[in-house]
Motif scaffolding. Structure first.
Motif, PDB file in Angstrom:
ATOM      1  N   TRP A 298       7.007   3.061   0.267  1.00 26.74           N
ATOM      2  CA  TRP A 298       7.966   2.763   1.325  1.00 26.74           C
ATOM      3  C   TRP A 298       8.111   1.251   1.478  1.00 26.74           C
ATOM      4  O   TRP A 298       9.213   0.713   1.557  1.00 26.74           O
ATOM      5  CB  TRP A 298       7.460   3.431   2.581  1.00 26.74           C
ATOM      6  CG  TRP A 298       8.355   3.422   3.774  1.00 26.74           C
ATOM      7  CD1 TRP A 298       7.938   3.288   5.058  1.00 26.74           C
ATOM      8  CD2 TRP A 298       9.763   3.583   3.827  1.00 26.74           C
ATOM      9  NE1 TRP A 298       9.011   3.352   5.899  1.00 26.74           N
ATOM     10  CE2 TRP A 298      10.152   3.536   5.157  1.00 26.74           C
ATOM     11  CE3 TRP A 298      10.752   3.755   2.869  1.00 26.74           C
ATOM     12  CZ2 TRP A 298      11.462   3.645   5.576  1.00 26.74           C
ATOM     13  CZ3 TRP A 298      12.063   3.866   3.284  1.00 26.74           C
ATOM     14  CH2 TRP A 298      12.405   3.812   4.625  1.00 26.74           C
ATOM     15  N   THR A 299       6.976   0.588   1.487  1.00 25.36           N
ATOM     16  CA  THR A 299       6.994  -0.867   1.619  1.00 25.36           C
ATOM     17  C   THR A 299       7.680  -1.496   0.413  1.00 25.36           C
ATOM     18  O   THR A 299       8.479  -2.430   0.555  1.00 25.36           O
ATOM     19  CB  THR A 299       5.557  -1.386   1.721  1.00 25.36           C
ATOM     20  OG1 THR A 299       4.860  -0.585   2.649  1.00 25.36           O
ATOM     21  CG2 THR A 299       5.532  -2.824   2.136  1.00 25.36           C
TER      22      THR A 299
ATOM     23  N   LEU B 141      22.669 -10.446  -2.946  1.00 28.27           N
ATOM     24  CA  LEU B 141      24.076 -10.283  -2.602  1.00 28.27           C
ATOM     25  C   LEU B 141      24.580 -11.477  -1.802  1.00 28.27           C
ATOM     26  O   LEU B 141      25.611 -12.077  -2.104  1.00 28.27           O
ATOM     27  CB  LEU B 141      24.242  -9.029  -1.745  1.00 28.27           C
ATOM     28  CG  LEU B 141      24.637  -7.751  -2.445  1.00 28.27           C
ATOM     29  CD1 LEU B 141      24.649  -6.608  -1.443  1.00 28.27           C
ATOM     30  CD2 LEU B 141      26.014  -7.933  -3.060  1.00 28.27           C
ATOM     31  N   SER B 142      23.826 -11.796  -0.748  1.00 26.07           N
ATOM     32  CA  SER B 142      24.345 -12.825   0.159  1.00 26.07           C
ATOM     33  C   SER B 142      24.308 -14.184  -0.516  1.00 26.07           C
ATOM     34  O   SER B 142      25.211 -14.990  -0.317  1.00 26.07           O
ATOM     35  CB  SER B 142      23.573 -12.831   1.467  1.00 26.07           C
ATOM     36  OG  SER B 142      22.265 -13.237   1.232  1.00 26.07           O
TER      37      SER B 142
ATOM     38  N   ARG C  10      11.295  -1.283   0.710  1.00 21.76           N
ATOM     39  CA  ARG C  10      11.896  -2.226   1.649  1.00 21.76           C
ATOM     40  C   ARG C  10      11.915  -3.645   1.090  1.00 21.76           C
ATOM     41  O   ARG C  10      12.857  -4.394   1.313  1.00 21.76           O
ATOM     42  CB  ARG C  10      11.163  -2.169   2.978  1.00 21.76           C
ATOM     43  CG  ARG C  10      11.817  -1.165   3.892  1.00 21.76           C
ATOM     44  CD  ARG C  10      11.205  -1.158   5.229  1.00 21.76           C
ATOM     45  NE  ARG C  10       9.868  -0.581   5.177  1.00 21.76           N
ATOM     46  CZ  ARG C  10       9.238  -0.132   6.254  1.00 21.76           C
ATOM     47  NH1 ARG C  10       9.808  -0.206   7.420  1.00 21.76           N
ATOM     48  NH2 ARG C  10       8.045   0.389   6.156  1.00 21.76           N
ATOM     49  N   LEU C  11      10.853  -3.966   0.360  1.00 21.81           N
ATOM     50  CA  LEU C  11      10.840  -5.298  -0.263  1.00 21.81           C
ATOM     51  C   LEU C  11      12.016  -5.439  -1.223  1.00 21.81           C
ATOM     52  O   LEU C  11      12.713  -6.464  -1.251  1.00 21.81           O
ATOM     53  CB  LEU C  11       9.523  -5.501  -1.013  1.00 21.81           C
ATOM     54  CG  LEU C  11       8.336  -5.888  -0.146  1.00 21.81           C
ATOM     55  CD1 LEU C  11       7.052  -5.859  -0.942  1.00 21.81           C
ATOM     56  CD2 LEU C  11       8.557  -7.278   0.422  1.00 21.81           C
TER      57      LEU C  11
ATOM     58  N   ASP D  33       0.798  -1.213   0.000  1.00 21.92           N
ATOM     59  CA  ASP D  33       0.000   0.000   0.000  1.00 21.92           C
ATOM     60  C   ASP D  33       0.837   1.272   0.000  1.00 21.92           C
ATOM     61  O   ASP D  33       0.298   2.354  -0.064  1.00 21.92           O
ATOM     62  CB  ASP D  33      -0.983   0.005   1.184  1.00 21.92           C
ATOM     63  CG  ASP D  33      -0.348  -0.571   2.417  1.00 21.92           C
ATOM     64  OD1 ASP D  33       0.889  -0.640   2.455  1.00 21.92           O
ATOM     65  OD2 ASP D  33      -1.085  -0.961   3.345  1.00 21.92           O
TER      66      ASP D  33
ATOM     67  N   THR E 222      27.268 -14.444  -2.779  1.00 23.14           N
ATOM     68  CA  THR E 222      28.516 -14.625  -2.032  1.00 23.14           C
ATOM     69  C   THR E 222      28.614 -16.042  -1.480  1.00 23.14           C
ATOM     70  O   THR E 222      29.654 -16.696  -1.590  1.00 23.14           O
ATOM     71  CB  THR E 222      28.575 -13.623  -0.877  1.00 23.14           C
ATOM     72  OG1 THR E 222      28.243 -12.344  -1.382  1.00 23.14           O
ATOM     73  CG2 THR E 222      29.952 -13.591  -0.263  1.00 23.14           C
TER      74      THR E 222
ATOM     75  N   LEU F 256      19.484  -7.599  -0.813  1.00 25.38           N
ATOM     76  CA  LEU F 256      20.378  -8.196   0.175  1.00 25.38           C
ATOM     77  C   LEU F 256      20.482  -9.699  -0.021  1.00 25.38           C
ATOM     78  O   LEU F 256      21.563 -10.279   0.066  1.00 25.38           O
ATOM     79  CB  LEU F 256      19.865  -7.886   1.588  1.00 25.38           C
ATOM     80  CG  LEU F 256      20.245  -6.510   2.103  1.00 25.38           C
ATOM     81  CD1 LEU F 256      19.579  -6.242   3.430  1.00 25.38           C
ATOM     82  CD2 LEU F 256      21.757  -6.430   2.261  1.00 25.38           C
TER      83      LEU F 256
END
Lengths: 103, 546, 403, 175
Positions: A62-63, A76-77, A66-67, A59, A80, A73
């Protein structure tokens, strides 16, 4: 159900498909490297599709942001980790044979 | 300031434990200072309880179902006094113990390595030397944290808070056992840790049942709301089962001898004297003050039966042991059995007070006697350079004080007059006879006779003619501390009235005054029934208006 | 049925996005048959995972399964409206426990240069196993009947918490309980962590002739000095370190893979860590801060910091600020000291122990949480390193510390 | 059946599985994992039972209790793992001896064999045996040091004599 919902559903479903495929690959493929291949596919593509699907439902921007961050991330991880595992498998000479306890 | 009285016994040792952890070389001083300080704190608490009746304290200012309540009645105060006496003695003893063991083992570290120890091994010894020092050093924060957790457990009015206190005790105990660094100790500590954690989890599962039924964790509120339905009964089983493991009642005692027998002697004294009592204390609390119900009587008989079995089994095993500390550890198995007799005895309301107060008194006197025994045995073992009973042959000639301390502690364990153990056993015996449970009475007497057997096994060797090699000298501190503690355990028989009066406050049983006064005056030989009656009356009054 | 409970009564004074993420399933938690089946499947897979974890002979597999189990548990917590627990379970229950288990397995199997270790047989013969299974089954059966008989609604304390929420200085009810209503529990819990560190330190550090050895008989089986010869030695990573251990920190979660210290020249890992570590610090701070209003708080935050430290160790970039061993100890107990300090300050101000004045509550809770988070992270790292936060003491510090 | 009840039953199941595991598995790492499974089960029961509140909001008190419990569990786990590593380092084995068999005084002459050799072979791999053998040798060498601490006889015979004294019934020495 709006078009947005439909798209979101489609995306989530195909994301889940990637995860299932990745898991099957993890279990069925013969050696460490091919298994890694399967796993990282699930991680990157599967999660990406999930994030897409969820982002369509979110909604606020911002969300969504973050998703996306989460996805980034994990990308990336997982890259690696995959690299490290593959390297260690190489070093141990685990290449291309059926390893029972490699990963 | 009266509020401080109830917080201080928790606050002071726990804070001191943290300080001792970071304090480096000051830790010993901190620990001893706190051990000395704790005794007046405990007495202050007892005094306040005597004066004002049971004390409540709401931590954080939140009242009971939401917040945590501390609660002190006579039993709590007595337990805290018990803990502080034992901790003081053990602390003083440990001063000598660790200093001495470090000093004794150092020269051998510096001797040129034997053929087996090559270059690397030599560097290994320097490492080990510093490790050893810090290890002796770890005793202080561990014992302080243990002391604080014990007081926290005795004061806790909240069953979840009790869970955390129990876990604190477990971890502290494991650390203390691990100080010994012997292989036995490692295996024993591991087994103890696993078993104790599972015991705690049983307890926690019981707590979760009770919480979902009654919506409170405060045990006094629970007591008011308690109904004896199926779920509650399951909860009782879970709680008690978990605690039984920690209290090492007979079939579940298997971890105890190795754990207490392989820990460093000061740690053994703390574990056997205090930590076992903590788990039993929780059972005692819950059983008589939260779940009292006539239908528990059958389960009480079962626990009492196990207690009787523990007395016989533990004593027989103790007699069979070849190693000193295992003998004392098995004696703990037996003595724990006496404590559990109360669940069978107290089912008869007429004798409940005698049984309950006798048991509480037994905890007190056993804590002193058993700790004294462990400390004395630790000294003897060091002096004799060996842990076998054979090794102490002739010790009485070289170390009369220590042997005398062990003998006095033995008097307490056997329950001979005038020791505190005698008072406790007397109360229990009367309860058994008056409630016509002759079997239990016989077992108690048999346990006393068997205790004579194992105590005299050691004493017999100690007084036997020696075959020459004189024993090593041991520091005075390590000779006299056990003696003082043993004297306390014996002296408890002479001052039984005050502790029993303290126990009365907030007790779950109204003392049936006739049986009480008769029993006491007979055994203590005081014959001042009138005075006692007065005192009792005062105690009741104090209890009535807090 | 849980249909009755909904989000209507939540005081929504915080970021809407977080709310909808954390509690989003609440909207759909009316007990439809589909959902019920999903729940049942979920429970079944939890049970199956636990069963497999404890059944498999391959310990490596068991640990991996356990980690998966921990993550599933985290999802179960989320499903049960316990997002705070979910966070901590994922970070500590699965993450840190997994790291500890794997590194221990590394030490165990490194001795034999194997990647994995067989778990060995079951303890006993079939009849005994049957007996145990039967007894445990009976116990669980009886308890299940008890659970079944529980009234549909439990009294609970949520109303009480809600009533006093205003005075607690935080709008996250779990934080309120943890750091205000039942702060005493949390204080003791931090003490539990300290005791674990102390115990671990005793175990890892005591290589020497024990005091019992001096005492005589109790068989003091002393460990070899670390440089022993023998099969364990050619292994890569060693976990235990004495105070003088100089080999640094090669072991990581994948220690059993016998990696040579390659991370130094591994640009990928280094780059990753360089990117992620600062982000993790930000996340830890955010989780800590948001804990006042939404799921989060000291424990998840501390776990994130600890995870970052593990990563740094893995990349051998941990040098960072130099610390003495004593400094390490101070960090480990900082949370406890602040907590006790606040409690005692309240006593000094003629209040009850840990009774915060309402206007200051928010600040005090945040202060305690912030310091506690650092201490918790340090503790988790120290537990991983055998009870010490600082692994390589400089000699001077070491000798200074020997009392 | 409500969600709460379902998950509570699941928690009980985990409790049972963990309990079986801790009793039946011999490897200490397995036992430690089993305690963690048990604790997960208990926590699940705790929260799931409290999930059935009246007001509609989940009850935060059990959540806080479980948070505390998780931290306690990791502390105990870490300590147990520390003990296990130490135990392994000194003995080369990952199993607890039978209760009492290690406690030297209570060791009957035959009982040492009862648990050491057969357990040793039970893992089914030769390497382990080797590891232990090497270990045992080292143990002997080491004992020289330890016993110097004891007996101050500090000479070489004592170190070798360790083996003989092992026959006295001292569980650890013959490894």
């Amino acid at each position: 159900m709006t078009l947005l919902d439909g798209l979101s559903l489609l995306s989530i479903a195909s994301g889940c498909f990637f995860f299932v495929a990745g898991s099957v690959g993890m279990l069925r493929l013969p050696d460490a490297f091919t298994r890694l291949h399967a796993l990282t596919k699930a991680d990157s593509a599967g999660l990406g599709l999930l994030v897409l699907g969820l982002g369509l439902q979110a909604d606020s921007w911002w969300t969504v942001l973050r998703l996306l961050l989460i996805w980034l991330l994990v990308l990336l991880s997982s890259a690696t980790t995959c690299h490290l595992i593959a390297q260690s498998a190489l070093r141990r000479g685990a290449a291309l044979r059926r390893g029972d306890n490699d990963e | 300031m009266p509020d401080l009285v109830i917080v201080a016994p928790i606050l002071v040792p726990l804070v001191a434990g943290v300080v001792a952890y970071v304090a480096g070389r000051l830790r010993r001083g901190v620990a001893i200072a706190v051990a000395v300080l704790q005794l007046p704190l405990a007495c202050g608490l007892a005094w306040e309880v005597l004066r004002r009746g049971p004390l409540h304290y709401e931590v954080g200012g939140w009242s009971a179902p939401l917040g945590i309540q501390l609660y002190a009645d006579g039993l709590t105060a007595l337990m805290i006094c018990m803990a502080s006496i034992v901790e003081l003695a053990v602390g003083v003893y440990a001063l000598g113990y660790f200093e001495w063991t470090e000093r004794e083992s150092q020269p051998s570290d510096h001797t040129p390595p034997g053929p087996s120890a090559t270059g690397p091994a030599a560097t290994g010894t320097t490492t080990s030397e510093s490790a050893k020092r810090s290890r002796g050093g770890s005793f202080w924060p561990l014992s302080l944290l243990l002391a604080g957790s014990l007081n926290g457990l005795f004061l806790s009015g909240d069953i979840f808070n009790l869970y955390i206190s129990l876990e604190l005790l477990t971890l502290a105990a494991v650390g203390l056992i691990g100080l010994a660094a012997s292989l036995d100790a490692l295996a024993a500590a591991l087994r103890y840790l696993l078993i104790a954690v599972v015991g705690s989890l049983f307890y926690l599962l019981g707590v979760s049942f009770l919480y979902s039924l009654y919506g409170t964790l405060d045990w006094q509120q629970l007591a008011m709301r308690f109904e004896f339905d199926f779920v509650s009964r399951c909860a009782i089983v879970l709680l008690v089962l978990g605690l039984l493991v920690k209290a090492a009642l007979f079939p579940l005692h298997f971890w105890l001898p190795a754990a207490h027998g392989s820990a460093p002697s000061p740690a053994s004294a703390l574990l056997s004297g205090l930590v076992l009592k903590a788990a039993f204390f929780v059972i005692l609390r819950l059983w008589f003050e939260v779940f009292p119900h006539p239908r528990l009587a059958l389960a009480g008989q079962l626990l009492g039966g196990l207690g009787a079995a523990a007395i016989l089994w533990g004593s027989l095993q103790a007699i069979r042991q070849r190693r000193l500390k295992l003998l004392v550890a098995y004696s703990s198995v037996a003595q724990i059995g006496y404590l559990f007799l109360v669940f069978a005895l107290a089912s008869d309301p007429a004798v409940a007070w005698n049984a309950w107060s006798g048991t509480a008194y037994f905890m007190l006197s056993h804590a002193c006697a058993k700790s004294a025994a462990f400390l004395a045995v630790g000294s003897l073992q060091l002096a004799a350079r060996g842990g076998e009973i054979e090794d102490v042959t002739g010790a009485a000639a070289d170390h009369p004080v220590t042997v005398y301390a062990f003998a006095l502690a033995g008097v307490g364990l056997m329950g001979l007059p005038p020791s505190g153990g005698f008072v406790a056993k007397w109360l229990l015996l009367r309860a058994a006879l008056e409630s016509h449970q002759v079997g239990l009475a016989i077992v108690m007497l048999a346990g006393g006779v068997l205790a004579v057997g194992y105590v005299f096994r050691v004493l017999g060797r100690a007084f036997a003619a020696t075959d020459g090699a004189p024993q090593r000298p041991i520091p005075r501190l390590m000779q006299w501390t056990p003696l003082v503690l043993a004297l306390v355990s014996v002296g408890l028989g002479l001052v039984a009235l005050q502790p029993l009066e303290l126990l009365r406050i907030g007790a779950p049983f109204a003392p049936s005054s006739s049986a009480q006064s008769a029993g006491l005056s007979e055994q203590a030989g005081l014959g001042e029934q009138a005075g006692l009656g007065e005192q009792a009356g005062l105690g009741e009054q104090a209890g009535a208006n807090p | 049925m849980r249909g009755g409970r909904k989000t209507a009564d939540r005081t929504e004074n915080t970021d809407e996005g977080i709310r909808s993420k954390a509690y989003s399933h609440r909207e759909v938690s009316t007990m439809s048959p589909v959902l019920w089946i999903l729940d049942a499947l979920f429970c079944a897979s939890l049970l199956g995972l636990a069963w497999q974890t404890l059944r498999t002979r391959d310990l490596f597999k068991a640990i991996v399964l356990y980690i998966v189990f921990g993550l599933m548990m985290a999802m179960a917590w989320a499903r049960l409206d316990a997002p705070d627990v979910a966070l901590v379970e994922a970070a500590i229950g699965a993450g840190v426990t997994g790291v500890l288990l794997l590194s221990t397995l590394g030490t165990l199997s490194a001795a034999r240069g194997e990647g994995s270790q067989r778990g060995g047989a079951f303890a006993s013969a079939v009849p005994v196993a049957g007996l145990v299974t039967g007894l445990v089954g009976c116990l669980v059966g009886v308890l299940a009947v008890a659970v079944w008989q529980l009234p549909v609604e439990s009294p609970g304390l949520s109303a009480a918490v809600e009533a006093r929420q205003e005075e607690s200085g935080t709008s996250n009810p779990v934080t309120a309980v943890l750091l205000n209503f039942r702060a005493y529990d949390t204080l003791l819990e931090l003490t539990v962590l300290l005791l674990a560190v102390l115990g671990a330190e005793v175990l890892a550090g005591s290589e020497a002739a024990g005091s019992e050895a001096a005492e005589g008989g109790v068989a003091a089986q002393e460990t070899a000095p670390r440089q022993e010869t023998g099969p364990r030695q050619e292994t890569g990573p060693r976990q235990e370190t004495g105070p003088r251990q100089e080999t640094g920190t090669r072991q990581g979660p994948d220690a059993q893979q016998e990696r040579p210290p390659a991370a130094d020249r591994d640009p990928v890992l280094r780059g990753f860590v360089r990117l992620v570590a600062p982000a993790m610090i930000v996340v830890a701070g955010y989780v800590l801060w948001i804990g006042g209003e939404a799921p989060g708080g000291a424990f998840p935050s501390g776990a994130v910091l600890a995870a970052m430290s593990f990563l740094l160790m893995l990349a051998r970039a941990e040098e960072g600020p130099r610390l003495s061993r004593r400094g390490g100890r101070w960090i480990l107990v900082a949370g406890l000291i602040v907590f006790w300090g606040v409690g005692i300050a309240m006593l000094a101000a003629e209040r009850r122990f840990l009774e915060y004045p309402v206007p200051a509550a928010k600040g005090l809770v945040l202060l305690i949480e912030a310091v506690a988070a650092v201490s918790i992270a340090a503790t988790l790292v120290a537990l991983y390193r055998g009870g010490r936060l600082v692994r390589r003491p400089r000699r001077t510090v070491d000798s200074e510390f020997r009392s | 059946m409500t969600t709460g009840t379902l998950y509570a039953l699941c928690g009980l199941g985990l409790f049972g599985i963990g309990l079986g595991g801790i009793i039946l598995r011999t490897h200490l790492l397995h036992k430690i994992i089993a305690t963690n499974v048990i604790s997960s089960g208990v926590f699940l029961v705790l929260v799931a039972l409290a999930d059935r509140t009246r007001g509609g909001r989940p009850d935060p008190v059990p959540h806080a209790m479980v948070l505390t419990g998780i931290v306690v569990a990791i502390s105990a786990t870490a300590l147990a793992l520390g003990l296990l590593r130490r135990f392994y380092r000194e003995t080369g084995r990952c199993r607890l001896p039978e209760p009492g068999s290690l406690a030297p005084g209570s060791l009957a002459p035959g009982s040492l064999e009862r648990w050491s050799p057969e357990r040793r072979s039970e893992g089914g791999d030769a390497e382990k045996g080797n590891a232990e053998k090497g270990n045992g040798e080292k143990g002997n060498a080491e004992k020289g040091n330890a016993e110097k601490g004891n007996a101050e006889k500090g000479n070489a015979e004592k170190g070798n004599g360790g083996e003989a004294s092992g026959g006295k019934g001292d569980g650890c020495r013959t490894w």
